[in-house]
Design a protein around this motif. Sequence first.
Motif, mmCIF file in Angstrom:
data_model
loop_
_atom_site.group_PDB
_atom_site.id
_atom_site.type_symbol
_atom_site.label_atom_id
_atom_site.label_comp_id
_atom_site.label_asym_id
_atom_site.label_seq_id
_atom_site.Cartn_x
_atom_site.Cartn_y
_atom_site.Cartn_z
ATOM 1 N N PHE A 613 -26.416 -20.555 19.721
ATOM 2 C CA PHE A 613 -26.806 -20.163 21.073
ATOM 3 C C PHE A 613 -27.953 -21.035 21.562
ATOM 4 O O PHE A 613 -28.921 -21.290 20.837
ATOM 5 N N ASN A 614 -27.829 -21.473 22.810
ATOM 6 C CA ASN A 614 -28.863 -22.264 23.475
ATOM 7 C C ASN A 614 -29.323 -21.496 24.707
ATOM 8 O O ASN A 614 -28.588 -21.358 25.682
ATOM 9 N N SER A 615 -30.557 -20.989 24.670
ATOM 10 C CA SER A 615 -31.085 -20.216 25.794
ATOM 11 C C SER A 615 -31.754 -21.094 26.841
ATOM 12 O O SER A 615 -32.223 -20.583 27.856
ATOM 13 N N LEU A 616 -31.804 -22.399 26.612
ATOM 14 C CA LEU A 616 -32.517 -23.291 27.521
ATOM 15 C C LEU A 616 -31.641 -23.728 28.690
ATOM 16 O O LEU A 616 -30.414 -23.591 28.659
ATOM 17 N N SER A 617 -32.307 -24.297 29.678
ATOM 18 C CA SER A 617 -31.640 -24.658 30.928
ATOM 19 C C SER A 617 -30.995 -26.035 30.876
ATOM 20 O O SER A 617 -30.500 -26.514 31.898
ATOM 21 N N TRP A 618 -31.006 -26.692 29.719
ATOM 22 C CA TRP A 618 -30.446 -28.019 29.582
ATOM 23 C C TRP A 618 -29.456 -28.030 28.417
ATOM 24 O O TRP A 618 -29.680 -27.355 27.397
ATOM 25 N N PRO A 619 -28.370 -28.790 28.511
ATOM 26 C CA PRO A 619 -27.482 -28.932 27.350
ATOM 27 C C PRO A 619 -28.228 -29.618 26.218
ATOM 28 O O PRO A 619 -29.124 -30.444 26.457
ATOM 29 N N ARG A 620 -27.855 -29.294 25.004
ATOM 30 C CA ARG A 620 -28.568 -29.838 23.851
ATOM 31 C C ARG A 620 -27.578 -30.423 22.856
ATOM 32 O O ARG A 620 -26.624 -29.745 22.443
ATOM 33 N N THR A 621 -27.837 -31.651 22.470
ATOM 34 C CA THR A 621 -27.095 -32.290 21.381
ATOM 35 C C THR A 621 -28.105 -32.600 20.297
ATOM 36 O O THR A 621 -29.001 -33.439 20.493
ATOM 37 N N GLU A 622 -27.994 -31.907 19.174
ATOM 38 C CA GLU A 622 -29.039 -31.977 18.156
ATOM 39 C C GLU A 622 -28.435 -31.930 16.760
ATOM 40 O O GLU A 622 -27.315 -31.446 16.554
ATOM 41 N N TRP A 623 -29.230 -32.416 15.821
ATOM 42 C CA TRP A 623 -28.950 -32.183 14.414
ATOM 43 C C TRP A 623 -29.518 -30.826 14.023
ATOM 44 O O TRP A 623 -30.627 -30.482 14.395
ATOM 45 N N VAL A 633 -24.531 -30.828 16.684
ATOM 46 C CA VAL A 633 -23.981 -29.843 17.602
ATOM 47 C C VAL A 633 -24.281 -30.220 19.043
ATOM 48 O O VAL A 633 -25.311 -30.834 19.338
ATOM 49 N N THR A 634 -23.373 -29.861 19.900
ATOM 50 C CA THR A 634 -23.592 -29.942 21.340
ATOM 51 C C THR A 634 -23.387 -28.552 21.909
ATOM 52 O O THR A 634 -22.324 -27.951 21.729
ATOM 53 N N VAL A 635 -24.418 -28.047 22.573
ATOM 54 C CA VAL A 635 -24.364 -26.694 23.122
ATOM 55 C C VAL A 635 -24.713 -26.783 24.600
ATOM 56 O O VAL A 635 -25.731 -27.386 24.965
ATOM 57 N N ALA A 913 -37.631 -30.621 29.038
ATOM 58 C CA ALA A 913 -36.478 -30.253 28.205
ATOM 59 C C ALA A 913 -36.755 -30.546 26.739
ATOM 60 O O ALA A 913 -36.428 -29.733 25.854
ATOM 61 N N ALA A 914 -37.364 -31.706 26.456
ATOM 62 C CA ALA A 914 -37.651 -32.058 25.068
ATOM 63 C C ALA A 914 -38.698 -31.128 24.469
ATOM 64 O O ALA A 914 -38.601 -30.721 23.303
ATOM 65 N N ALA A 915 -39.706 -30.775 25.263
ATOM 66 C CA ALA A 915 -40.743 -29.864 24.775
ATOM 67 C C ALA A 915 -40.169 -28.480 24.490
ATOM 68 O O ALA A 915 -40.501 -27.842 23.479
ATOM 69 N N ARG A 916 -39.302 -28.005 25.397
ATOM 70 C CA ARG A 916 -38.713 -26.693 25.172
ATOM 71 C C ARG A 916 -37.831 -26.697 23.924
ATOM 72 O O ARG A 916 -37.774 -25.707 23.186
ATOM 73 N N LEU A 918 -38.244 -28.455 21.225
ATOM 74 C CA LEU A 918 -39.119 -28.359 20.055
ATOM 75 C C LEU A 918 -39.589 -26.928 19.841
ATOM 76 O O LEU A 918 -39.663 -26.443 18.706
ATOM 77 N N ASN A 919 -39.927 -26.231 20.934
ATOM 78 C CA ASN A 919 -40.512 -24.901 20.837
ATOM 79 C C ASN A 919 -39.478 -23.788 20.708
ATOM 80 O O ASN A 919 -39.820 -22.687 20.277
ATOM 81 N N THR A 920 -38.219 -24.053 21.094
ATOM 82 C CA THR A 920 -37.191 -23.017 21.106
ATOM 83 C C THR A 920 -35.996 -23.496 20.301
ATOM 84 O O THR A 920 -35.055 -24.093 20.854
ATOM 85 N N PRO A 921 -35.983 -23.289 19.002
ATOM 86 C CA PRO A 921 -34.865 -23.754 18.185
ATOM 87 C C PRO A 921 -33.558 -23.078 18.593
ATOM 88 O O PRO A 921 -33.545 -21.946 19.089
ATOM 89 N N LEU A 922 -32.461 -23.796 18.388
ATOM 90 C CA LEU A 922 -31.152 -23.179 18.533
ATOM 91 C C LEU A 922 -31.019 -22.026 17.543
ATOM 92 O O LEU A 922 -31.583 -22.072 16.444
#
Length: 961
Positions: A613-623, A633-635, A913-916, A918-922
């Motif tokens: 789950f990604n609660s942020l306002s931006w799509p996230r592609t992360e390890w 993952v891409t969420v 987006a990058a700061a969020r 870091l602070n809000t893990p998937l």
Amino acid sequence: MSVTLPVPKLTPLEELVLKVQAAIYTPVAPLEITSWRTPEPVPFAAREGGEKSAIVLGQPWGRRLFDCAWMKFTATLPAGFGGQPLVARIDINGEMCIVDAAGVPVRGLTNVKSTFDERLGGPAKTIYQLPSAVITGARVEFWADCGFNDLFGFLKDEGRVALAEIATCREDVRQLYYDLETLRDFQLDLPSDDQLHTNLQSDIDAVADTLDCADSVSVQAARTTLRPWFESAVKDRLQVHAIGHAHLDLAWFWPIRETIRKGARTFASALYNIERYPEYIFGCSQPQLFAWMKEHYPALYVKIKAAVLAGRIEPQGTFWVEPDCNIPSGEAFVRQVLLGAKFFRDEFGIVPDYCWEPDVFGYNGQLPQILKKSGHAYFMTQKLSWNVVNQFPYQSFHWEGIDGTRILTHMLPEETYNSPAAARSLRKIATNYFERDVSNHALMVFGIGDGGGGPDAEHLERLRRAPGLPGLPAVKIELGAKFFKTWSRESEKFPSWKGELYLERHQGTLTTQSLVKRNNRKSEIALRELEWAAFLATTQAGVPYPAEVLDRHWKEVLLYQFHDILPGSSIKRVYNECNARYALILAELAELTRERYSAVASQVAPTGARVVFNSLSWPRTEWLKSAGTWHHVTVPALGSAVLAVSQLSSLNAQLSATTTLLENENLRIEFSAEGRMTSLFDKKAQREVLAPDEIGNDLVVIPDTGDAWDFETDHGKKDVCGYLRQPVRRPQLHEARATIDGPAAELIQVWRIGSSEIRQTLRLLAGADSLVFETTADWQEPAHMLRVRFPVAITSDEARFEIPFGSILRSTLDDTSHRTAQIEVAAQQWVDLSQADYGVALFNDCKYGFRIKGQVIDMNLLRSVPHPGAPLIGKDNKADTSAAAVYGDLGAHTFTYTLQPHAGPADLSKLTAAARALNTPLTIVESRAPAHVSPKSDTTHTPLFTLGSPSIELAAIKPAD
């Protein structure tokens, strides 16, 4: 050899004041005291359950600071005193709250020697006018709830009882005393060659020559002689609007539980004086205080509520507490208003349209917009009068925020919220009011604050006299709301100030007590995460919304944002208690969030599938590493995806990790044999990020001889940058090892200095354009700060800092006194130093104190300062000098920061987006869906919201109030 200092000679007027004061009260009978001591408060019903003892004058009644006791006061009146007005005079060298027969607070008392600024008068409250209910025949009996601490949480004279008696009061002599006391204050503020001074002295001499305090006729004659002084027709044109107040710090040199009792003492005294002075209006901010009274003192609260509805007590503010105004998130400020306004509306049908923040350590530049959009028209403070270097130029002005929103602002011209309401108070307001040429109205806030208690008779008696003195302004005691409306009619002529209200003082509070700041950040994010998960679970899975839990936890987190808790300026006990509470809050929020995400996962994936789950306002592609396995993952923004195993072999070849090198396809970072970062090379831009001949991730240790508030203790110095010239030490590398873990190239470094150890994992992920520094520190260096610096190859006159719901540019130059005074500034989750073609951003997960001057990005990590530390303890009033008790940040700490070079100037949406991220893990949860649910493996799920721009952030979602 001993030296005897000369005793200052009293003036004739001062001698006369003391003579009359001594004649006000005549002792009738001693009060006997029986005490039942307990280490913590107990209710009235259990008042005789503690350790019982008889207390006599000159004897301490407690053992440890903040001990409690119920005391029964009894006396036998001599013959002939039945039916006469009597008072109790009590000073237990502590605080106490007298209660009625049902245990309801009726009067708060404070010891004479209680800590307070002597320039503002004495804080003592020692007089209780005895009601007939406590007198039966010749016997007097009443109870009081007592605290073994003074107004500021210290012990005076070892807590020895100093006064306990029944007395009669000569009201005519008391009134003469206030005549003389007011005139003394007026005369002290006059030049000795002033004709008024001469004339007043002549009248004083005449009174002194003839006064016999035992003779009522003589007393009345003296008052008649002095009365014309209070009826002068020579007035200043300024109108002072006054309201009683008791600025009560919800924690500081005392624990929160004592604040609740201070609240009862303060409100009880307000009601006590409201009965005796029909003109008196008492103002109280912070709905939290009212809520505590409702919970802990319901019968007292009934009286408070009646006084509010009668217009005698004014609810002020709307913030739930008076929070720090740099560190909380933007959403936290909104919740401060939302919950505070809701309480006042529900309880009293009142929602103030002004913000009341007299004692906060600077105000972020987005507050005008937050306040205006939350229904505020006005803002009040006085704290900028504390500036060390530059005098803030305005007191009535339009404060313009970073977006252009303006709010009318008043800074108290007396420069205190503890006005003694004396003649000198009025003169200072009249002479010190910067905008008196364009405004005829100014606000006075009078009473005993910080430790609470509020105004007493002396304040109100002075205000009956001082406005009538020659040349002083008139005074109107009225609601603060009325003042703001009257004052605002002149606002077209007020000057304007744009940007933040930066306090040139107390910059150390951006770092002090780092754990409470970390817990605040984590709690703000956890509350948002639960609200998002609860929204999904309620709308998609029918799970009940946890409204009560969220309301309760929001209020507690907002409480800990109070401006002496979150900034780190309270005693150690406060942090022991609130950090323990944070751990429980975070655990419950995490469990409730997981439960709700699991319920949603069961609607979209088969049993056993893991959903991200990604609660942020931006799509996230992360390890993402889960159960020992890495996933790429891409969420989608505000969405979810089913987890699938990634193939890593093709990526590993692009990673390098040794003790002297970390590298991926974007960055190459080099280290010396001593572990110092000597190069950070951007391979895409083909440029070195670090400044020439400098080292990156420069951990420095600097002596910190300041206190919880300031880096230096000598506030008289105009040179506020002294700590920057202190000798710098650097930790030495003790251990280094490198590893590649799937898509992660990692360098683990262990640094040591003194008795401290700093362990960092520097992580460079495949495809990443940033370097992560995961840090744990066992910090054992008293009176030192730990900082990290990145000297970068960027030339810019300005750096950008995230603030609540926005960002602000600040100068990197030291070419003016205002810029030099900004020795440390506040930021939220990111800072950025950029020039037109390139820049460097630094993200953090729990830090707030920064300095960017020249080419150096400098972040304050820890401060182990010795004050306030632990309060005085024991019978000798000695401090607890154990390091853990006194030095705030000693111990274990965990924090993460990330450095990200980037092409071009700062892109605010990308930085945020990058700061969020870091602070809000998937968040990963396992589906427990029935078997018939169709698999959706390795797919993303359509989000319920789409945002039209990457510059838009969904800060919160919740049921409407």
